[in-house]
Design a protein around this motif. Sequence first.
Motif, short mmCIF file in Angstrom:
data_model
loop_
_atom_site.label_atom_id
_atom_site.label_comp_id
_atom_site.label_asym_id
_atom_site.label_seq_id
_atom_site.Cartn_x
_atom_site.Cartn_y
_atom_site.Cartn_z
N GLY A 60 0.81 -1.21 0.00
CA GLY A 60 0.00 0.00 0.00
C GLY A 60 0.84 1.26 0.00
N HIS A 61 0.17 2.38 0.30
CA HIS A 61 0.80 3.69 0.31
C HIS A 61 0.40 4.40 1.59
CE1 HIS A 61 1.54 2.82 -3.92
NE2 HIS A 61 0.25 2.58 -4.05
N LEU A 62 1.29 5.27 2.07
CA LEU A 62 1.10 5.88 3.39
C LEU A 62 1.05 7.40 3.28
CD1 LEU A 62 0.98 5.34 6.50
CD2 LEU A 62 3.46 5.66 6.51
N LEU A 63 0.08 7.99 3.96
CA LEU A 63 -0.04 9.45 4.06
C LEU A 63 0.25 9.86 5.49
CD1 LEU A 63 -0.86 12.14 2.69
CD2 LEU A 63 -3.22 11.65 3.38
N ILE A 64 1.22 10.75 5.67
CA ILE A 64 1.60 11.22 7.00
C ILE A 64 1.23 12.69 7.09
CG2 ILE A 64 3.44 11.36 8.70
CD1 ILE A 64 5.06 9.42 7.00
N GLU A 65 0.29 12.99 7.99
CA GLU A 65 -0.19 14.38 8.13
C GLU A 65 0.10 14.89 9.52
OE1 GLU A 65 -4.20 16.17 6.71
OE2 GLU A 65 -4.45 15.79 8.86
N ASP A 66 0.71 16.06 9.57
CA ASP A 66 0.92 16.73 10.86
C ASP A 66 1.57 18.08 10.60
OD1 ASP A 66 0.99 17.09 13.67
OD2 ASP A 66 1.27 14.95 13.93
N VAL A 67 1.75 18.84 11.66
CA VAL A 67 2.36 20.16 11.56
C VAL A 67 3.83 20.01 11.20
CG1 VAL A 67 0.74 21.19 13.18
CG2 VAL A 67 2.85 20.16 14.04
N PRO A 68 4.46 21.05 10.67
CA PRO A 68 5.87 20.95 10.30
C PRO A 68 6.76 20.68 11.51
CG PRO A 68 4.84 22.86 9.25
CD PRO A 68 3.86 22.33 10.25
N GLY A 69 7.83 19.93 11.26
CA GLY A 69 8.87 19.77 12.27
C GLY A 69 8.74 18.60 13.22
N VAL A 70 7.77 17.69 12.99
CA VAL A 70 7.58 16.59 13.93
C VAL A 70 8.15 15.27 13.40
CG1 VAL A 70 5.59 17.61 15.07
CG2 VAL A 70 5.24 16.17 13.06
N GLY A 71 8.82 15.29 12.26
CA GLY A 71 9.51 14.09 11.79
C GLY A 71 8.81 13.33 10.68
N LYS A 72 7.89 13.97 9.96
CA LYS A 72 7.17 13.27 8.88
C LYS A 72 8.13 12.80 7.79
CE LYS A 72 4.43 16.65 7.76
NZ LYS A 72 5.01 17.70 8.61
N THR A 73 8.92 13.75 7.27
CA THR A 73 9.85 13.42 6.20
C THR A 73 10.97 12.52 6.72
OG1 THR A 73 9.37 15.55 5.17
CG2 THR A 73 11.32 14.39 4.40
N MET A 74 11.36 12.71 7.95
CA MET A 74 12.41 11.87 8.55
C MET A 74 11.98 10.41 8.58
SD MET A 74 15.48 12.06 10.09
CE MET A 74 15.67 13.64 10.90
N LEU A 75 10.72 10.15 8.94
CA LEU A 75 10.23 8.78 8.96
C LEU A 75 10.26 8.16 7.57
CD1 LEU A 75 8.80 6.34 10.25
CD2 LEU A 75 6.63 7.55 9.95
N ALA A 76 9.79 8.92 6.58
CA ALA A 76 9.78 8.41 5.21
C ALA A 76 11.20 8.12 4.72
CB ALA A 76 9.09 9.42 4.29
N LYS A 77 12.11 9.03 4.98
CA LYS A 77 13.50 8.84 4.53
C LYS A 77 14.17 7.68 5.27
CE LYS A 77 14.63 13.53 2.97
NZ LYS A 77 15.52 14.70 3.20
N ALA A 78 13.86 7.53 6.55
CA ALA A 78 14.47 6.45 7.34
C ALA A 78 14.07 5.09 6.79
CB ALA A 78 14.07 6.58 8.80
N LEU A 79 12.78 4.92 6.42
CA LEU A 79 12.35 3.66 5.81
C LEU A 79 13.06 3.46 4.48
CD1 LEU A 79 10.51 1.17 5.56
CD2 LEU A 79 8.81 2.65 4.50
#
Length: 336
Positions: A60-79
Amino acid sequence: MRAHPHGGQVALTSDVAPDAGNRLEDLVDTAHRIRRSIESVIEGKADAVRLTLTVLLAEGHLLIEDVPGVGKTMLAKALARSIDCPVRRVQFTPDLLPSDITGVSAYNQQTREFEFKPGPVFANIVVGDEINRASPKTQSALLECMEEHQVTVDGVTYELESPFMVIATQNPIEMEGTYPLPEAQRDRFTAKIAMGYPEPTAELEMLDVHGASQPLGKLEPVATTAEVRALIQAVRAVYVSQAVKRYAVDMVTATRRSPDLRLGASPRATLQLLRGARAHAALAGRDYVIPDDLQELAVPVLAHRLLPSLEAQGQRRQPEQVVADLVRRVPVPDTN
Protein backbone atom coordinates in the motif's frame (compact mmCIF):
# COMPACT_ATOMS: atom_id res chain seq x y z
CA MET A 1 -6.00 -29.40 8.61
CA ARG A 2 -4.50 -27.23 11.33
CA ALA A 3 -5.69 -26.09 14.73
CA HIS A 4 -7.47 -22.76 14.72
CA PRO A 5 -6.18 -20.27 17.33
CA HIS A 6 -9.66 -19.99 18.87
CA GLY A 7 -10.48 -23.65 18.85
CA GLY A 8 -11.58 -26.19 16.22
CA GLN A 9 -9.79 -26.78 12.95
CA VAL A 10 -9.64 -25.03 9.62
CA ALA A 11 -8.52 -26.43 6.31
CA LEU A 12 -5.34 -25.11 4.80
CA THR A 13 -6.23 -23.23 1.63
CA SER A 14 -4.27 -23.68 -1.56
CA ASP A 15 -2.63 -20.26 -1.21
CA VAL A 16 -0.89 -21.19 2.04
CA ALA A 17 2.50 -22.69 1.29
CA PRO A 18 3.88 -25.55 3.41
CA ASP A 19 6.87 -23.42 4.42
CA ALA A 20 4.68 -20.48 5.48
CA GLY A 21 5.93 -20.81 9.05
CA ASN A 22 9.56 -20.41 8.01
CA ARG A 23 8.70 -17.46 5.82
CA LEU A 24 6.85 -15.80 8.69
CA GLU A 25 9.90 -16.23 10.91
CA ASP A 26 12.02 -14.58 8.22
CA LEU A 27 9.45 -11.81 7.89
CA VAL A 28 9.43 -11.04 11.59
CA ASP A 29 13.24 -11.06 11.70
CA THR A 30 13.64 -8.77 8.69
CA ALA A 31 10.88 -6.44 9.84
CA HIS A 32 12.56 -6.23 13.24
CA ARG A 33 15.82 -5.14 11.59
CA ILE A 34 14.03 -2.48 9.55
CA ARG A 35 12.10 -1.26 12.59
CA ARG A 36 15.26 -0.95 14.70
CA SER A 37 16.95 0.96 11.88
CA ILE A 38 14.08 3.46 11.63
CA GLU A 39 13.75 3.85 15.39
CA SER A 40 17.44 4.74 15.61
CA VAL A 41 16.48 8.13 14.14
CA ILE A 42 12.77 8.34 15.10
CA GLU A 43 12.47 8.29 18.87
CA GLY A 44 9.27 7.45 20.72
CA LYS A 45 7.10 6.66 17.68
CA ALA A 46 6.89 2.86 17.77
CA ASP A 47 3.24 2.77 16.65
CA ALA A 48 3.93 4.98 13.63
CA VAL A 49 6.91 2.86 12.61
CA ARG A 50 4.92 -0.35 12.95
CA LEU A 51 2.08 1.00 10.83
CA THR A 52 4.57 2.13 8.19
CA LEU A 53 5.95 -1.40 7.92
CA THR A 54 2.42 -2.80 7.84
CA VAL A 55 1.55 -0.61 4.85
CA LEU A 56 4.77 -1.56 3.07
CA LEU A 57 4.08 -5.29 3.41
CA ALA A 58 0.42 -4.77 2.44
CA GLU A 59 1.60 -3.29 -0.89
CA GLY A 60 0.00 0.00 0.00
CA HIS A 61 0.80 3.69 0.31
CA LEU A 62 1.10 5.88 3.39
CA LEU A 63 -0.04 9.45 4.06
CA ILE A 64 1.60 11.22 7.00
CA GLU A 65 -0.19 14.38 8.13
CA ASP A 66 0.92 16.73 10.86
CA VAL A 67 2.36 20.16 11.56
CA PRO A 68 5.87 20.95 10.30
CA GLY A 69 8.87 19.77 12.27
CA VAL A 70 7.58 16.59 13.93
CA GLY A 71 9.51 14.09 11.79
CA LYS A 72 7.17 13.27 8.88
CA THR A 73 9.85 13.42 6.20
CA MET A 74 12.41 11.87 8.55
CA LEU A 75 10.23 8.78 8.96
CA ALA A 76 9.78 8.41 5.21
CA LYS A 77 13.50 8.84 4.53
CA ALA A 78 14.47 6.45 7.34
CA LEU A 79 12.35 3.66 5.81
CA ALA A 80 13.73 4.39 2.36
CA ARG A 81 17.34 4.25 3.54
CA SER A 82 16.77 1.06 5.54
CA ILE A 83 15.95 -0.87 2.36
CA ASP A 84 18.52 -1.31 -0.41
CA CYS A 85 16.31 -0.22 -3.30
CA PRO A 86 15.87 2.77 -5.65
CA VAL A 87 14.38 5.74 -3.79
CA ARG A 88 13.30 9.08 -5.22
CA ARG A 89 12.11 12.19 -3.44
CA VAL A 90 9.70 14.74 -4.87
CA GLN A 91 9.30 18.16 -3.28
CA PHE A 92 5.75 19.20 -4.14
CA THR A 93 5.42 22.91 -4.93
CA PRO A 94 2.65 25.01 -6.52
CA ASP A 95 4.52 25.17 -9.85
CA LEU A 96 5.17 21.40 -10.09
CA LEU A 97 3.77 19.79 -13.27
CA PRO A 98 2.41 16.24 -13.71
CA SER A 99 5.26 15.48 -16.15
CA ASP A 100 7.75 16.40 -13.41
CA ILE A 101 6.48 13.29 -11.60
CA THR A 102 5.67 10.74 -14.31
CA GLY A 103 8.28 11.69 -16.91
CA VAL A 104 8.13 13.17 -20.38
CA SER A 105 8.85 12.23 -23.99
CA ALA A 106 11.67 14.41 -25.32
CA TYR A 107 12.82 14.75 -28.92
CA ASN A 108 16.34 13.45 -29.58
CA GLN A 109 18.05 15.55 -32.25
CA GLN A 110 20.55 12.82 -33.10
CA THR A 111 18.16 9.89 -33.52
CA ARG A 112 15.28 12.14 -34.64
CA GLU A 113 12.95 10.18 -32.38
CA PHE A 114 11.10 10.86 -29.17
CA GLU A 115 12.68 9.26 -26.10
CA PHE A 116 10.96 8.75 -22.77
CA LYS A 117 12.69 10.36 -19.82
CA PRO A 118 11.40 8.58 -16.67
CA GLY A 119 10.28 10.75 -13.80
CA PRO A 120 10.93 10.20 -10.08
CA VAL A 121 7.92 7.89 -9.81
CA PHE A 122 10.09 5.13 -11.35
CA ALA A 123 11.50 3.90 -8.05
CA ASN A 124 10.59 1.34 -5.42
CA ILE A 125 9.91 3.98 -2.78
CA VAL A 126 8.73 7.47 -3.71
CA VAL A 127 8.82 10.09 -0.97
CA GLY A 128 6.39 12.91 -1.75
CA ASP A 129 7.17 15.81 0.55
CA GLU A 130 4.30 18.24 1.31
CA ILE A 131 2.06 16.72 -1.33
CA ASN A 132 -0.79 19.13 -0.65
CA ARG A 133 1.27 22.16 -1.65
CA ALA A 134 0.90 21.12 -5.31
CA SER A 135 -2.24 21.74 -7.35
CA PRO A 136 -4.91 19.00 -7.60
CA LYS A 137 -3.90 18.52 -11.27
CA THR A 138 -0.35 17.62 -10.24
CA GLN A 139 -1.54 15.47 -7.34
CA SER A 140 -3.66 13.45 -9.78
CA ALA A 141 -0.50 12.38 -11.63
CA LEU A 142 -0.06 9.77 -8.90
CA LEU A 143 -3.50 8.17 -9.31
CA GLU A 144 -2.62 5.60 -11.97
CA CYS A 145 0.73 4.57 -10.55
CA MET A 146 -0.62 4.14 -7.01
CA GLU A 147 -3.54 1.96 -8.06
CA GLU A 148 -2.22 0.04 -11.08
CA HIS A 149 1.57 0.23 -10.57
CA GLN A 150 2.01 1.64 -14.05
CA VAL A 151 2.42 4.98 -15.80
CA THR A 152 0.94 6.00 -19.15
CA VAL A 153 2.67 8.82 -21.06
CA ASP A 154 1.75 9.78 -24.62
CA GLY A 155 -0.31 6.61 -25.01
CA VAL A 156 2.52 4.28 -23.93
CA THR A 157 2.22 2.33 -20.66
CA TYR A 158 5.29 1.66 -18.52
CA GLU A 159 5.21 -0.89 -15.69
CA LEU A 160 6.60 0.00 -12.27
CA GLU A 161 8.79 -2.45 -10.38
CA SER A 162 7.70 -4.21 -7.21
CA PRO A 163 7.69 -3.25 -4.42
CA PHE A 164 6.26 0.18 -5.13
CA MET A 165 5.26 2.46 -2.28
CA VAL A 166 4.39 6.14 -2.11
CA ILE A 167 5.01 7.80 1.25
CA ALA A 168 3.55 11.28 1.17
CA THR A 169 3.67 13.94 3.84
CA GLN A 170 1.23 16.82 4.13
CA ASN A 171 0.59 19.74 6.41
CA PRO A 172 -2.89 20.33 7.87
CA ILE A 173 -5.12 22.02 5.29
CA GLU A 174 -5.66 24.98 7.60
CA MET A 175 -2.04 26.04 7.00
CA GLU A 176 -1.10 28.57 4.32
CA GLY A 177 -0.34 27.44 0.78
CA THR A 178 -2.05 24.04 0.95
CA TYR A 179 -4.64 22.39 -1.29
CA PRO A 180 -6.97 19.67 0.04
CA LEU A 181 -6.29 16.24 -1.43
CA PRO A 182 -9.12 15.10 -3.75
CA GLU A 183 -11.24 12.21 -2.51
CA ALA A 184 -9.90 9.92 -5.26
CA GLN A 185 -6.34 10.68 -4.17
CA ARG A 186 -7.00 10.06 -0.46
CA ASP A 187 -8.73 6.78 -1.28
CA ARG A 188 -5.55 5.42 -2.83
CA PHE A 189 -3.58 5.82 0.37
CA THR A 190 -3.87 2.65 2.43
CA ALA A 191 -3.51 4.49 5.72
CA LYS A 192 -2.99 7.92 7.21
CA ILE A 193 -1.11 8.61 10.41
CA ALA A 194 -0.27 11.67 12.45
CA MET A 195 3.18 11.81 14.05
CA GLY A 196 2.25 14.03 16.98
CA TYR A 197 4.67 15.75 19.28
CA PRO A 198 7.21 13.48 21.02
CA GLU A 199 7.13 12.75 24.72
CA PRO A 200 9.51 14.94 26.75
CA THR A 201 11.87 12.00 27.40
CA ALA A 202 11.96 11.12 23.69
CA GLU A 203 12.54 14.77 22.76
CA LEU A 204 15.37 14.97 25.27
CA GLU A 205 16.93 11.85 23.75
CA MET A 206 16.52 13.42 20.32
CA LEU A 207 18.56 16.42 21.44
CA ASP A 208 21.38 14.11 22.51
CA VAL A 209 21.30 12.03 19.31
CA HIS A 210 20.55 14.72 16.71
CA GLY A 211 22.30 17.62 18.40
CA ALA A 212 25.83 16.73 17.37
CA SER A 213 25.25 14.96 14.03
CA GLN A 214 22.68 13.94 11.44
CA PRO A 215 21.87 10.27 12.20
CA LEU A 216 19.92 9.83 8.96
CA GLY A 217 23.15 10.09 6.99
CA LYS A 218 24.60 7.15 8.93
CA LEU A 219 21.76 4.74 8.16
CA GLU A 220 22.78 1.68 6.17
CA PRO A 221 20.38 -0.67 4.36
CA VAL A 222 19.36 -3.64 6.51
CA ALA A 223 17.17 -5.40 3.89
CA THR A 224 17.26 -5.91 0.13
CA THR A 225 14.56 -5.43 -2.46
CA ALA A 226 14.41 -9.21 -2.98
CA GLU A 227 13.82 -9.74 0.75
CA VAL A 228 10.96 -7.24 0.76
CA ARG A 229 9.37 -8.98 -2.25
CA ALA A 230 9.60 -12.30 -0.40
CA LEU A 231 7.99 -10.77 2.68
CA ILE A 232 5.11 -9.45 0.59
CA GLN A 233 4.57 -12.94 -0.82
CA ALA A 234 4.51 -14.35 2.71
CA VAL A 235 1.89 -11.78 3.75
CA ARG A 236 -0.33 -12.75 0.81
CA ALA A 237 -0.44 -16.30 2.17
CA VAL A 238 -1.78 -15.29 5.60
CA TYR A 239 -5.11 -17.06 6.21
CA VAL A 240 -8.35 -15.08 6.56
CA SER A 241 -11.53 -16.91 7.57
CA GLN A 242 -14.92 -16.11 6.07
CA ALA A 243 -16.11 -14.80 9.43
CA VAL A 244 -13.25 -12.27 9.55
CA LYS A 245 -13.90 -11.23 5.94
CA ARG A 246 -17.55 -10.59 6.81
CA TYR A 247 -16.40 -8.58 9.81
CA ALA A 248 -14.32 -6.35 7.51
CA VAL A 249 -17.31 -5.86 5.20
CA ASP A 250 -19.57 -5.08 8.18
CA MET A 251 -17.12 -2.41 9.39
CA VAL A 252 -16.99 -0.68 6.01
CA THR A 253 -20.75 -0.98 5.50
CA ALA A 254 -21.30 0.72 8.86
CA THR A 255 -19.47 3.82 7.57
CA ARG A 256 -21.85 4.01 4.60
CA ARG A 257 -24.91 3.92 6.85
CA SER A 258 -23.71 6.25 9.57
CA PRO A 259 -25.70 9.50 9.89
CA ASP A 260 -22.46 11.21 10.93
CA LEU A 261 -20.92 10.65 7.49
CA ARG A 262 -21.96 11.91 4.06
CA LEU A 263 -19.32 9.79 2.31
CA GLY A 264 -18.56 6.27 3.52
CA ALA A 265 -15.61 4.02 2.74
CA SER A 266 -15.24 2.51 -0.73
CA PRO A 267 -14.83 -1.16 -1.72
CA ARG A 268 -11.16 -0.31 -2.22
CA ALA A 269 -11.05 0.51 1.48
CA THR A 270 -12.38 -2.96 2.34
CA LEU A 271 -9.67 -4.58 0.25
CA GLN A 272 -6.91 -2.47 1.74
CA LEU A 273 -8.21 -3.06 5.26
CA LEU A 274 -7.94 -6.81 4.69
CA ARG A 275 -4.49 -6.54 3.13
CA GLY A 276 -3.35 -4.44 6.06
CA ALA A 277 -4.78 -6.97 8.51
CA ARG A 278 -2.77 -9.74 6.82
CA ALA A 279 0.43 -7.71 7.19
CA HIS A 280 -0.45 -6.78 10.79
CA ALA A 281 -0.95 -10.45 11.66
CA ALA A 282 2.29 -11.49 9.95
CA LEU A 283 4.30 -8.88 11.85
CA ALA A 284 2.87 -10.38 15.04
CA GLY A 285 4.16 -13.79 13.94
CA ARG A 286 0.74 -15.22 13.06
CA ASP A 287 -0.30 -16.88 9.79
CA TYR A 288 -3.98 -16.05 10.38
CA VAL A 289 -5.97 -12.84 10.85
CA ILE A 290 -8.06 -12.22 13.95
CA PRO A 291 -10.69 -9.48 14.56
CA ASP A 292 -8.16 -7.54 16.66
CA ASP A 293 -6.07 -6.92 13.54
CA LEU A 294 -9.01 -5.23 11.82
CA GLN A 295 -9.91 -3.24 14.92
CA GLU A 296 -6.41 -1.82 15.31
CA LEU A 297 -6.24 -0.76 11.65
CA ALA A 298 -9.81 0.54 11.24
CA VAL A 299 -9.10 4.17 12.14
CA PRO A 300 -5.85 4.70 10.17
CA VAL A 301 -7.19 2.81 7.12
CA LEU A 302 -10.75 4.15 6.98
CA ALA A 303 -10.95 7.60 8.59
CA HIS A 304 -9.09 9.64 5.96
CA ARG A 305 -11.48 8.44 3.23
CA LEU A 306 -14.63 9.68 4.96
CA LEU A 307 -16.48 12.99 4.85
CA PRO A 308 -18.41 14.04 7.98
CA SER A 309 -21.98 15.25 7.72
CA LEU A 310 -22.83 18.89 8.37
CA GLU A 311 -24.29 17.92 11.74
CA ALA A 312 -21.13 16.05 12.72
CA GLN A 313 -19.04 19.04 11.64
CA GLY A 314 -21.20 21.28 13.80
CA GLN A 315 -20.54 18.98 16.74
CA ARG A 316 -16.83 18.87 15.81
CA ARG A 317 -16.90 15.11 15.49
CA GLN A 318 -13.91 14.00 13.46
CA PRO A 319 -14.04 10.92 11.17
CA GLU A 320 -11.54 9.22 13.49
CA GLN A 321 -14.04 9.48 16.36
CA VAL A 322 -16.89 8.22 14.18
CA VAL A 323 -14.88 5.16 13.05
CA ALA A 324 -13.82 4.36 16.61
CA ASP A 325 -17.46 4.46 17.72
CA LEU A 326 -18.55 2.26 14.81
CA VAL A 327 -15.86 -0.32 15.62
CA ARG A 328 -17.20 -0.57 19.16
CA ARG A 329 -20.74 -1.12 17.85
CA VAL A 330 -20.14 -3.60 15.04
CA PRO A 331 -20.59 -7.15 16.43
CA VAL A 332 -17.36 -9.13 16.67
CA PRO A 333 -17.64 -12.50 14.91
CA ASP A 334 -17.40 -15.75 16.82
CA THR A 335 -14.28 -17.44 15.50
CA ASN A 336 -14.57 -20.55 17.68
